[in-house]
Every structure is written in structure tokens, then in C-alpha cells.
Design an enzyme around this catalytic site. Structure first.
Site, short mmCIF file in Angstrom:
data_model
loop_
_atom_site.label_atom_id
_atom_site.label_comp_id
_atom_site.label_asym_id
_atom_site.label_seq_id
_atom_site.Cartn_x
_atom_site.Cartn_y
_atom_site.Cartn_z
N ASP A 184 -1.99 2.07 -4.75
CA ASP A 184 -3.27 2.43 -4.16
C ASP A 184 -4.31 1.37 -4.48
OD1 ASP A 184 -2.25 4.80 -3.14
OD2 ASP A 184 -2.76 5.94 -4.94
N HIS A 238 0.81 -1.22 0.00
CA HIS A 238 0.00 0.00 0.00
C HIS A 238 0.85 1.27 0.00
CE1 HIS A 238 -3.76 1.94 -0.02
NE2 HIS A 238 -4.42 1.13 0.77
#
Length: 441
Positions: free
Chosen positions: A417, A413
Site C-alpha cells: 500500500d 500496489h
């Protein structure tokens, strides 16, 4: 005495230390030049270290499971004893070529040793020594490091186990069968000796065992533990799971195999998945990257070097299929088979186990409905393939049977995204559900 001190060699660029997986000799053994001395592990690859000289082993530089720095002492060999003729035969009670015990406080021929605070008599080290029982180095049984470790854990002498593999190689099932037969003989002997015991002994014999087996985390298993722990600690994972209808894809695969399998080999599902990933990476290049989180740099790769998570007897390895973007389905299938064979035979080189830019993991028929795979650090994405199942689905306004599977993938992450991950997987899904697109550049 003239000692030749052999140091841990520089096995490859960037390797600072190795793990001592197995000793193939022990102090007092006579060794020939180029005879393997030890097995060490680096980057998930086992490497045999040969002796540069002939002589008698004077001392060992470490214990199994110990991490040794490159340049540290590995073994000291007395070359003068060999030159003087003293090393032409093994010392009494010390058969050359016997593997050293894998526990701290290795057994000695000159005195008792201690292990976990218990004094161990030296006679166990010299069982079968001398006469017809002595085993020369050439007679050392063929077996992988994981098989040798398994035998040690069960207390089995590999020299007594008939091997069922190629050239008499001992396999896990050979060790298990030998151990089972030995337990059976011991149990039968115990039953015969207890024939005159008290009437209440039958009830006692059915009691459950409180035995606990403690295993050291060694070799590949320790490397896997360290790598997954570090990946989970340093990478903020998130997973994305999507269902894929592979009915048309499976029909195409069966048709291609029926037409070309004899000449070009059979195709599994994996080459199609890799081809879909290659095409999806062109649209979403950020997932095909490696993240140096210490330097804060993301290296985005044009080439797709696909890591293929592969189960072996020793544990999980990830051989790398290089330049997947330049291969057709059959080239990928052939290379996948070769890499899997090398990994499972313990022959995969360090180069074949490093450098991947994105990893694919699949458990085949055991793939389950969904999973949350751990990223192969320093990559930023891993694509998990779950098993194919036939389900009732609405197709063309009717309820029909369709073949479906899930893609369970994880992403870093910090770099990817959620929207980017979803778009990438949807792109992969589109290619798999309309397989004609796999052949359109």
C-alpha cells in the site's frame, strides 16, 4: 555417413527453452571435440555449447534469434567423415571455424541462398577461403556476443579488426574505428572517381540520407524487452520519490575512505544505501518479497538478496548480492565490484543473475532528478538512486549548501500500500541522514 545428433542440453533447473544467440560454426565445418558450436542465452546468461564429438557439421538445427526447446535438435555432426580421414582438413572453400551469418537464409558454399526475397551469390561465403587466407578455429577472434552482433550489423569481419583488449580481445570501439576507417577509404575512392563529374554534383552530395537500419531484437536485448513488458503489463506500479540530505553521509564516506581505502578498498555510496535498506527491511519486511501472482502467494524473505541493476555492453543485467544483511560496508563494496566485473565481462553465471528479493538501480552521475523504475518481477519493490547535487537549503536557521539526492522507488500496489511504501522509504531516509544509525543493530 554416421550422424551424431546433438540436442539442446538441460542448462539449468527450470529452463525449458533457450535463445540461439550466435552460431560459431556452419554446415561443412570440421569441428574438434569440445570445440564451441553455438552461444545460447537463458535467464540473461550466455552459455557456449561445446561439441561432444569430432567430425564435420552436417546441418544446423536453427537460426540466430530462434527459441529452441530443451531436447530439440541443435546440430548434426558426421563422425564417420572424421574417422575416415575426410574431415582432417576443411572442404574446399569452407574454412573451419568461421562464424555463420546471423540472418535467415544463411549463405552457402554449394549454391545461392535467399534473404528477404533477394538471391545472394554463394561466393561471399568463401571470401578468404583457402591458402594463407584460411582461418583455423584457434584463430577465431576474441569478442563478446554483443561485439560480434555489432560487427555483423556494420558488415565488419572481426578477423580483420585488431583488438585492443586483453589478449587481443576486440571491443566495440575497435569495431567502430575499423568501420569508420573503411568508410573513409570508400569515401576517398568515391571522391577520386567523381573528380570529372558535372558542376552540380557538389550540391547533390550534401543531401541528407534516407537510409533506414533495421535491427533484429536478439539475445539480451530481447530478454530485457520481454521482462520489462511483462512486468509493466502484470504489475500495477506506483512510484514514491523523496529527497534525502546526504551531507553527513558523504562526509563519513570520505573520512572512511581516507582512513581505510588503502587496506580495505574504497567505498561508494551504494553500500551505504544497501545497509540502510537492510535495516529498513527489518521494520518493513513486506517489501522484501516475491509475489507469485498465478498461485496468489507472497514469499516474504528474511534474507536480503539485493539485485543490482548493472549496465553492460550487451544490455541491462541484474546480478545478485546475496545476504546483504550479513555483510559490512567493505564486504558489500568488494562483492559489488566483483559482480559488476563478472556481468560486464559476460562471465556472470545463472546463479549470480537469479534469486533477488529487492532491487537497487542507480545511474550514478547520470541519475537525473527523479525516475520511475520498473519492478524486477516477481519482486514487489525497487529502489532507485538519483544523482547527488549541492543545493541551497535552510539548515540551523541559515541558508547553507547541502548535498542532496532523491530516492525514486516503485512498488507493486497489489502487495504494498502507499502508506507502507512511504514508511519504508522514510525509514531508509532516516538511516542515510543520520549515518551513525547504520552501525547500530
Amino acid at each position: 555417413m554416421s550422424l551424431h545428433v546433438m540436442k539442446v542440453p538441460d542448462i539449468g533447473e527450470g529452463v525449458a527453452e533457450v535463445e540461439l544467440v550466435e552460431w560459431l560454426v556452419t554446415a561443412g565445418d570440421t569441428v574438434a571435440e569440445d570445440q564451441p558450436l553455438a552461444i545460447v542465452m537463458t535467464d540473461k546468461a550466455n552459455v557456449e555449447i561445446p561439441s561432444p564429438v569430432a567430425g564435420r557439421v552436417a546441418r544446423l538445427g536453427g537460426e540466430v534469434g530462434q527459441l529452441l526447446a530443451v531436447g530439440a535438435e541443435l546440430v548434426a555432426i558426421d563422425t564417420q567423415a572424421m574417422a575416415a580421414g575426410a574431415g582432417s582438413t576443411p572442404a574446399p572453400g569452407v574454412p573451419s571455424g568461421l562464424g555463420a551469418p546471423s540472418v535467415p537464409g544463411a549463405l552457402s558454399t554449394t549454391g545461392a541462398s535467399r534473404h528477404d526475397g533477394i538471391e545472394v551469390p554463394p561466393v561471399e561465403r568463401v571470401l578468404r577461403a583457402g591458402g594463407a587466407g584460411a582461418v583455423p578455429p584457434a584463430a577465431r577472434p576474441l569478442a563478446s556476443p554483443s561485439v560480434r552482433r555489432h560487427a555483423r550489423e556494420l558488415g565488419v569481419d572481426l578477423r580483420e579488426v585488431p583488438g585492443s583488449g586483453p589478449e587481443g580481445r576486440v571491443r566495440h570501439e575497435d569495431v567502430d574505428g575499423f568501420a569508420a576507417r573503411r568508410r573513409s577509404v570508400t569515401r576517398d575512392a568515391g571522391a577520386a572517381g567523381a573528380a570529372g563529374s558535372a558542376a552540380g554534383s557538389d550540391a547533390a552530395s550534401g543531401a541528407g540520407s534516407d537510409a533506414v537500419q533495421t535491427l533484429r531484437m536478439l539475445g539480451l536485448r530481447r530478454r530485457i524487452a520481454e521482462a520489462t513488458q511483462e512486468a509493466w503489463r502484470r504489475i500495477p506500479h506506483f512510484s514514491y520519490i523523496e529527497e534525502v540530505d546526504v551531507t553527513e553521509l558523504e562526509a563519513l564516506r570520505e573520512a572512511l575512505n581516507a582512513r581505510h581505502a588503502a587496506a580495505r578498498g574504497r567505498l561508494t555510496l551504494l553500500p551505504f544505501v544497501l545497509r540502510a535498506i537492510v535495516l529498513a527491511v527489518r521494520e518493513h519486511p513486506r517489501v522484501n518479497a516475491r509475489f507469485d501472482d498465478e498461485a496468489g502467494l507472497v514469499a516474504q524473505h528474511a534474507a536480503v538478496h539485493a539485485g543490482i541493476a548493472t549496465h553492460t555492453e550487451a544490455g541491462l543485467l541484474v546480478p545478485v548480492l546475496r545476504h546483504a544483511e550479513a555483510r559490512d560496508l567493505w564486504s558489500m563494496a568488494a562483492e559489488l565490484a566483483r559482480l559488476a566485473g563478472e556481468a560486464r565481462a559476460g562471465r556472470a553465471s545463472r546463479d549470480e543473475l537469479t534469486g533477488s528479493t529487492i532491487t537497487v538501480t542507480s545511474l550514478g552521475a547520470l541519475g537525473g532528478i527523479a525516475s520511475t523504475p520498473v519492478i524486477n518481477r516477481p519482486e514487489v519493490a525497487i529502489v532507485g538512486v538519483n544523482r547527488i547535487v549541492e543545493r541551497a537549503a535552510i539548515h540551523g536557521g541559515a541558508v547553507v549548501a547541502r548535498k542532496t539526492m532523491n530516492l525514486s522507488s516503485s512498488f507493486d500496489h497489489r502487495v504494498i500500500d502507499g502508506m507502507d511504501a512511504a514508511r519504508f522509504i522514510q525509514s531508509v531516509r532516516g538511516f542515510l541522514e543520520c549515518p551513525a544509525l547504520l552501525f547500530v543493530d
